[in-house]
Design a protein around this motif. Structure first.
Motif, PDB file in Angstrom:
ATOM      1  N   GLY A  62       0.825  -1.297  -0.116  1.00 57.33           N
ATOM      2  CA  GLY A  62       0.253  -0.074   0.148  1.00 57.33           C
ATOM      3  C   GLY A  62       0.770   1.189  -0.008  1.00 57.33           C
ATOM      4  N   ASP A  63       0.342   2.224   0.693  1.00 51.43           N
ATOM      5  CA  ASP A  63       1.170   3.607   1.106  1.00 51.43           C
ATOM      6  C   ASP A  63       0.478   4.183   1.942  1.00 51.43           C
ATOM      7  N   LEU A  64       0.952   5.490   2.600  1.00 50.55           N
ATOM      8  CA  LEU A  64       0.530   6.160   3.638  1.00 50.55           C
ATOM      9  C   LEU A  64      -0.811   6.482   3.339  1.00 50.55           C
ATOM     10  N   VAL A  65      -1.754   6.718   4.082  1.00 52.82           N
ATOM     11  CA  VAL A  65      -3.139   7.056   3.590  1.00 52.82           C
ATOM     12  C   VAL A  65      -3.450   8.396   3.015  1.00 52.82           C
ATOM     13  N   ASN A  66      -4.105   8.363   2.139  1.00 55.16           N
ATOM     14  CA  ASN A  66      -4.842   9.663   1.450  1.00 55.16           C
ATOM     15  C   ASN A  66      -6.252   9.858   2.252  1.00 55.16           C
ATOM     16  N   LEU A  67      -6.335  11.136   2.726  1.00 53.53           N
ATOM     17  CA  LEU A  67      -7.460  11.586   3.462  1.00 53.53           C
ATOM     18  C   LEU A  67      -8.253  12.690   2.515  1.00 53.53           C
ATOM     19  N   SER A  68      -8.083  12.806   1.266  1.00 55.49           N
ATOM     20  CA  SER A  68      -8.916  13.705   0.504  1.00 55.49           C
ATOM     21  C   SER A  68     -10.298  13.645   0.771  1.00 55.49           C
ATOM     22  N   ILE A  92       0.637  10.534   7.560  1.00 58.52           N
ATOM     23  CA  ILE A  92      -0.545  10.548   6.468  1.00 58.52           C
ATOM     24  C   ILE A  92       0.392  10.811   5.188  1.00 58.52           C
ATOM     25  N   GLY A  93      -0.043  10.414   4.123  1.00 58.42           N
ATOM     26  CA  GLY A  93       0.681  10.530   2.863  1.00 58.42           C
ATOM     27  C   GLY A  93       0.414  11.691   2.021  1.00 58.42           C
ATOM     28  N   ALA A  94       0.794  12.826   2.808  1.00 52.97           N
ATOM     29  CA  ALA A  94       0.888  14.202   2.172  1.00 52.97           C
ATOM     30  C   ALA A  94       2.085  14.855   2.358  1.00 52.97           C
ATOM     31  N   THR A  95       2.575  15.523   1.590  1.00 48.28           N
ATOM     32  CA  THR A  95       3.962  16.264   1.527  1.00 48.28           C
ATOM     33  C   THR A  95       3.991  17.439   0.714  1.00 48.28           C
ATOM     34  N   ASP A  96       4.905  18.358   0.858  1.00 49.20           N
ATOM     35  CA  ASP A  96       5.477  19.595  -0.063  1.00 49.20           C
ATOM     36  C   ASP A  96       6.815  19.555  -0.396  1.00 49.20           C
ATOM     37  N   MET A 104       1.131  17.811  -1.852  1.00 51.73           N
ATOM     38  CA  MET A 104       0.340  16.847  -2.574  1.00 51.73           C
ATOM     39  C   MET A 104       0.292  15.512  -1.822  1.00 51.73           C
ATOM     40  N   TRP A 105      -0.775  14.604  -2.268  1.00 53.40           N
ATOM     41  CA  TRP A 105      -0.812  13.414  -1.873  1.00 53.40           C
ATOM     42  C   TRP A 105       0.208  12.649  -2.415  1.00 53.40           C
ATOM     43  N   THR A 106       0.515  11.227  -1.885  1.00 55.04           N
ATOM     44  CA  THR A 106       1.307  10.421  -2.735  1.00 55.04           C
ATOM     45  C   THR A 106       1.227  10.003  -4.004  1.00 55.04           C
ATOM     46  N   ASP A 107      -0.384  10.174  -4.211  1.00 53.27           N
ATOM     47  CA  ASP A 107      -0.711   9.608  -5.585  1.00 53.27           C
ATOM     48  C   ASP A 107      -0.604  10.819  -6.595  1.00 53.27           C
ATOM     49  N   GLY A 108      -0.148  11.864  -6.228  1.00 54.37           N
ATOM     50  CA  GLY A 108      -0.087  13.165  -7.155  1.00 54.37           C
ATOM     51  C   GLY A 108      -1.126  14.132  -6.998  1.00 54.37           C
ATOM     52  N   THR A 109      -2.316  13.969  -6.250  1.00 58.46           N
ATOM     53  CA  THR A 109      -3.546  14.846  -6.213  1.00 58.46           C
ATOM     54  C   THR A 109      -3.118  15.847  -5.247  1.00 58.46           C
ATOM     55  N   PRO A 110      -3.560  17.049  -5.378  1.00 59.54           N
ATOM     56  CA  PRO A 110      -3.223  18.021  -4.294  1.00 59.54           C
ATOM     57  C   PRO A 110      -4.263  17.982  -3.036  1.00 59.54           C
ATOM     58  N   VAL A 111      -3.711  18.312  -1.877  1.00 56.58           N
ATOM     59  CA  VAL A 111      -4.300  18.322  -0.862  1.00 56.58           C
ATOM     60  C   VAL A 111      -4.802  19.652  -0.462  1.00 56.58           C
ATOM     61  N   ARG A 112      -6.167  19.336  -0.014  1.00 60.44           N
ATOM     62  CA  ARG A 112      -6.926  20.686   0.293  1.00 60.44           C
ATOM     63  C   ARG A 112      -6.277  21.372   1.455  1.00 60.44           C
ATOM     64  N   MET A 113      -6.240  22.498   1.578  1.00 63.14           N
ATOM     65  CA  MET A 113      -5.759  23.517   2.734  1.00 63.14           C
ATOM     66  C   MET A 113      -7.084  23.979   3.379  1.00 63.14           C
ATOM     67  N   ILE A 160      -0.057   5.354   9.169  1.00 61.44           N
ATOM     68  CA  ILE A 160      -1.353   4.718   8.806  1.00 61.44           C
ATOM     69  C   ILE A 160      -1.114   4.432   7.410  1.00 61.44           C
ATOM     70  N   CYS A 161      -1.223   3.015   6.963  1.00 62.03           N
ATOM     71  CA  CYS A 161      -1.083   2.364   5.767  1.00 62.03           C
ATOM     72  C   CYS A 161      -2.335   2.105   5.058  1.00 62.03           C
ATOM     73  N   GLU A 162      -2.514   2.312   3.932  1.00 62.03           N
ATOM     74  CA  GLU A 162      -3.677   1.850   3.188  1.00 62.03           C
ATOM     75  C   GLU A 162      -3.226   0.999   2.142  1.00 62.03           C
ATOM     76  N   LYS A 163      -4.022  -0.012   2.160  1.00 69.80           N
ATOM     77  CA  LYS A 163      -3.883  -1.261   0.809  1.00 69.80           C
ATOM     78  C   LYS A 163      -4.690  -0.680  -0.241  1.00 69.80           C
ATOM     79  N   TYR A 164      -4.104  -0.582  -1.432  1.00 69.33           N
ATOM     80  CA  TYR A 164      -4.925  -0.234  -2.457  1.00 69.33           C
ATOM     81  C   TYR A 164      -5.226  -1.496  -3.161  1.00 69.33           C
ATOM     82  N   HIS A 165      -6.660  -1.344  -3.790  1.00 67.82           N
ATOM     83  CA  HIS A 165      -7.068  -2.404  -4.423  1.00 67.82           C
ATOM     84  C   HIS A 165      -6.550  -2.492  -6.078  1.00 67.82           C
ATOM     85  N   GLU A 166      -6.562  -3.856  -6.605  1.00 71.22           N
ATOM     86  CA  GLU A 166      -6.123  -3.671  -7.896  1.00 71.22           C
ATOM     87  C   GLU A 166      -7.228  -3.317  -8.689  1.00 71.22           C
ATOM     88  N   LYS A 167      -6.755  -2.301  -9.705  1.00 69.02           N
ATOM     89  CA  LYS A 167      -8.011  -2.095 -10.595  1.00 69.02           C
ATOM     90  C   LYS A 167      -8.229  -3.121 -11.605  1.00 69.02           C
TER      91      LYS A 167
END
Length: 168
Positions: A62-68, A92-96, A104-113, A160-167
């Motif tokens: 997985g990855d660190l959790v995305n809380l968007s 959590i999976g957010a960094t600048d 940004m979240w680890t998946d490349g989407t922006p984090v809400r401020m 906090i890890c989140e396991k992603y499901h295969e698409k």
């Protein structure tokens, strides 16, 4: 509205929004647990830097959790509180780190401020204000699990890890 009033309102909102944190048919395999339709693992026995804890999550698939998603964020807080964890901060999976001030979240989407995610810390702006020294986000136990920016190399934070499901 005072700071206490806002926290009370948001706490009530979280209780209303997060009515049943384990209501889906999502199947999670150990060490992950289903929380609001997502597979999570909170590793309180291990602490480390943001990068080391991200690698731990990746090693688990997985990855660190995305809380968007605000609904999920509320559900997660209720779940964390139900565990009666020791006093721990949680990565959590957010960094600048890539671009200062652009979170940004680890998946490349922006984090809400701002509200309702970021802690109301020191200067009451509810925004990350740590500059170049604090580039990774955590849920801050001292701020009721609101987001707070922190030094990525801090060795005393659990992931906090989140396991992603295969698409399909």
């Amino acid at each position: 509205m005072t700071g206490f009033g806002l926290l009370s309102f948001l706490g009530t909102l979280a209780m209303v929004v997060a009515t049943d944190v384990n209501s889906s048919n999502t199947e999670c395999h150990s060490p992950f647990t289903e929380v609001a339709g997502r597979c999570l693992h909170i590793e309180v026995a291990t602490t480390g830097s943001w990068h080391n804890m991200r690698k731990l999550c990746q090693d688990l698939g997985g990855d660190l959790v995305n809380l968007s998603d605000l609904q999920f964020y509320g559900d997660l807080i209720l779940y964390i509180k139900s565990l009666h964890l020791p006093n721990v901060h949680l990565w959590i999976g957010a960094t600048d780190e890539a671009t200062e001030g652009i979170w940004m979240w680890t998946d490349g989407t922006p984090v809400r401020m701002g509200t309702p995610y970021w802690a109301n810390y020191k200067d009451n702006v509810q925004m990350p204000a740590g500059g170049e020294n604090q580039n990774c986000a955590m849920l801050d136990i001292n701020m009721h699990y609101y987001f707070n920016d922190y030094g990525c190399s801090s060795p005393d934070i659990s992931p906090i890890c989140e396991k992603y499901h295969e698409k399909l």
